[in-house]
Design an enzyme around this catalytic site. Structure first.
Site, mmCIF file in Angstrom:
data_model
loop_
_atom_site.group_PDB
_atom_site.id
_atom_site.type_symbol
_atom_site.label_atom_id
_atom_site.label_comp_id
_atom_site.label_asym_id
_atom_site.label_seq_id
_atom_site.Cartn_x
_atom_site.Cartn_y
_atom_site.Cartn_z
ATOM 1 N N HIS A 161 38.186 14.974 -6.530
ATOM 2 C CA HIS A 161 37.962 13.866 -5.316
ATOM 3 C C HIS A 161 39.028 14.253 -4.317
ATOM 4 C CE1 HIS A 161 35.247 11.453 -3.429
ATOM 5 N NE2 HIS A 161 35.714 9.631 -4.257
ATOM 6 N N ALA A 162 38.342 14.153 -2.927
ATOM 7 C CA ALA A 162 39.041 13.889 -1.824
ATOM 8 C C ALA A 162 39.998 13.970 -2.061
ATOM 9 C CB ALA A 162 37.822 13.561 -0.137
ATOM 10 N N GLU A 234 25.427 19.968 -1.987
ATOM 11 C CA GLU A 234 25.045 18.410 -1.676
ATOM 12 C C GLU A 234 25.536 18.958 -0.128
ATOM 13 O OE1 GLU A 234 22.565 17.049 -1.488
ATOM 14 O OE2 GLU A 234 21.585 16.691 -3.817
ATOM 15 N N CYS A 268 25.854 12.007 5.345
ATOM 16 C CA CYS A 268 25.817 13.147 5.762
ATOM 17 C C CYS A 268 24.274 13.538 6.407
ATOM 18 C CB CYS A 268 25.246 14.025 4.164
ATOM 19 S SG CYS A 268 25.519 12.740 2.894
#
Ligand code: NAP
Length: 468
Positions: A161-162, A234, A268
């Site tokens: 994960h970030a 994505e 996004c």
């Protein structure tokens, strides 16, 4: 980047985490491989039981995990609760439908008899250990929309994960474990992006999915390409939002505000470029600018907040530079254009509407990841389509019109993974999600998403020779 929870509303570092070392990574890879060998054989019904249990636990945890997300990345608390609820819904959706979506297919015997087959079956078998490199902006949803279909298909997941959402990342591992998924089915790797290459090259990892920026996508895709491993990407978006004269202008403008500032403008699929027919331009702008100006910017833990801080100081600096570049080259800020004066702490930015944007400005082609809208005036549908497509991205798009010939034209010509008419783009478990061009490739969600990480296997049974 340190792995840490830093509250964007205050800039305060609340918790830091040690990155996993090579031995710990090795141990997790081994667990994943062992788990896959078993999980791939588990019947759909049992996988569904576990997934439904995870959904129930997530519903029970909603308040707490929403607060964690808000503290880690600044989204308004009501939106954080809604995100958790949406994840539980997607889990149930895949629990209920995975078996049907991955059911064996039997091509008509007339179609395959000349291949010498008595019978052919197409079976969707899981690929194996899938590495998911995920962003912070929807820290639960981005992961769940990968994990729910992947686990239901019989794959196992490794989450990188970030680095700014480590508590949400650890929560996800704990959630799947409490739901009963055996050890190794879903693991969180607290590692920096530098560790991704080694993990992706490991032979026990079959594939990768990345949601994030173009540089990150390019890096992961090229490593995976070198290893000949499947990827889904994505990436960013700068979605157009076209408004034609036949639309309900007031509703289009009201929706435009939400479409631009959802998640503090860091989505996004947020509409970022508003392309408005000259006949309704003034009317649209009046409503849109008023709506953007009236938003409440503030502490994301307050229920009344519409727009919280940006997730990181760097993210705000990037956005400021985009706006400054546009203003220096002649754009006009119709509202906003800077930091709110009453928010000296935290990484806030005012909802901003820019007009007079021209192609030489960076914001014309780059993604504005924050509450900044650009509005373009166009003379007709040809110019609208041209401006809409004048972007390196192709994630989604929005078109407001009641004219059927315009609907057909946009459906044919807007270069994006989606065209949403008279509404705003939103993800949903049943709708394929993904883009073209620099927005990436592959699809998440729906039946298309669950099949991305499957080995589409042909089972061919030869016909017995006639008469013998
Ligand atoms: P980012 O920097 O690319 O980070 C995303 C993830 O990739 C993080 O886990 C990050 O780890 C990792 N990463 C970064 N560089 C990497 C590299 N060279 N190799 C391997 N992993 C790497 O993206 P962001 O700026 O945080 O997120 C915003 C971007 O994501 C925007 O462009 C947005 O449009 C896009 N996004 C796209 C979608 C979609 O569905 N299309 C959804 C949400 C967001 P660290 O945190 O450790 O750096």
């Amino acid at each position: 980047m340190p792995i840490a929870t830093v509250n964007p509303a205050t800039g305060e570092t609340l918790r830091t985490f040690e990155a996993l070392g090579p031995d710990e990574i090795e141990q997790r890879l081994a667990h994943a491989a062992t788990a896959f060998a078993q999980h791939r054989t588990v019947p759909f019904g049992h996988r569904a039981e576990l997934m439904n249990r995870a959904a129930k636990l997530l519903d029970d945890d909603q308040q707490d995990i929403a607060r964690t997300m808000t503290i880690e990345m600044g989204k308004p608390i009501a939106a954080a609760r809604a995100e958790a609820a949406k994840c539980a819904k997607a889990m149930r959706w895949y629990a209920a439908r995975a078996e049907e979506l991955l059911a064996d297919e039997h091509p008509a015997s007339a179609d395959v008899s000349d291949s010498g087959a008595a019978q052919v079956t197409v079976r969707y078998r899981p690929l194996g250990v899938v590495l998911a490199v995920m962003p912070w902006n929807f820290p639960l949803w981005q992961v769940v929309r990968f994990a729910a279909p992947a686990l239901m298909a019989g794959n196992v997941g490794l989450l990188k994960h970030a680095s700014n959402v480590p508590q949400t990342a650890l929560y996800l591992e704990d959630l799947f474990s409490r739901a009963g998924f055996p050890r190794g089915c879903f693991q969180t790797l607290l590692v920096g992006s530098g560790a991704v290459e080694g993990i992706l090259r490991d032979p026990r990892v079959a594939a990768a999915t990345l949601t994030g920026s173009e540089p990150a996508g390019r890096s992961v895709a090229s490593i995976a390409g070198d290893e000949v491993k499947k990827t889904v990407l994505e990436l960013g978006g700068s979605d157009p939002y076209v408004v034609m004269p036949s639309a309900d202008i007031e509703r289009a403008a009201r929706t435009a505000v939400t479409a631009r500032v959802q998640n503090n403008g860091q989505s996004c699929i947020a509409a970022k470029r508003f392309i408005v027919h000259e006949d309704v331009y003034d009317d649209f702008c009046r409503h849109f600018i008023a709506g953007m100006s009236e938003l409440t910017v503030g502490d994301p833990l307050e229920e009344s907040t519409d727009v919280g801080p940006l997730a990181s100081e760097q993210g705000r600096a990037d956005l400021e530079q985009l706006v400054e570049d546009a203003l220096a080259r002649g754009a006009t800020a119709q509202c906003g254009g800077g930091r709110p004066k009453d928010r000296p702490r935290g990484w806030y930015y005012e909802p901003t509407v820019l007009t007079g944007v021209t192609p030489e400005m960076r914001i014309h082609r780059e993604e504005a990841f924050g509450p900044v809208a650009t509005v373009y005036r166009v003379s007709g549908i040809d110019e609208a389509v041209e401006v809409a497509n004048d972007t390196p991205f192709g994630l989604s798009s929005n078109a407001w019109t009641r004219d059927d010939s315009e609907v057909q034209r946009f459906a044919r010509d807007l270069e994006a993974g989606g065209v949403f008419f008279n509404g705003m783009t939103a993800s949903h478990p049943a709708l394929p999600f993904g883009g073209v061009e620099r927005s990436g490739y592959g699809r998440e969600l729906s039946g298309h998403g669950i099949r991305e990480f499957c080995n589409i296997t042909t089972l061919w049974h030869g016909a017995e020779p006639k008469g013998g």
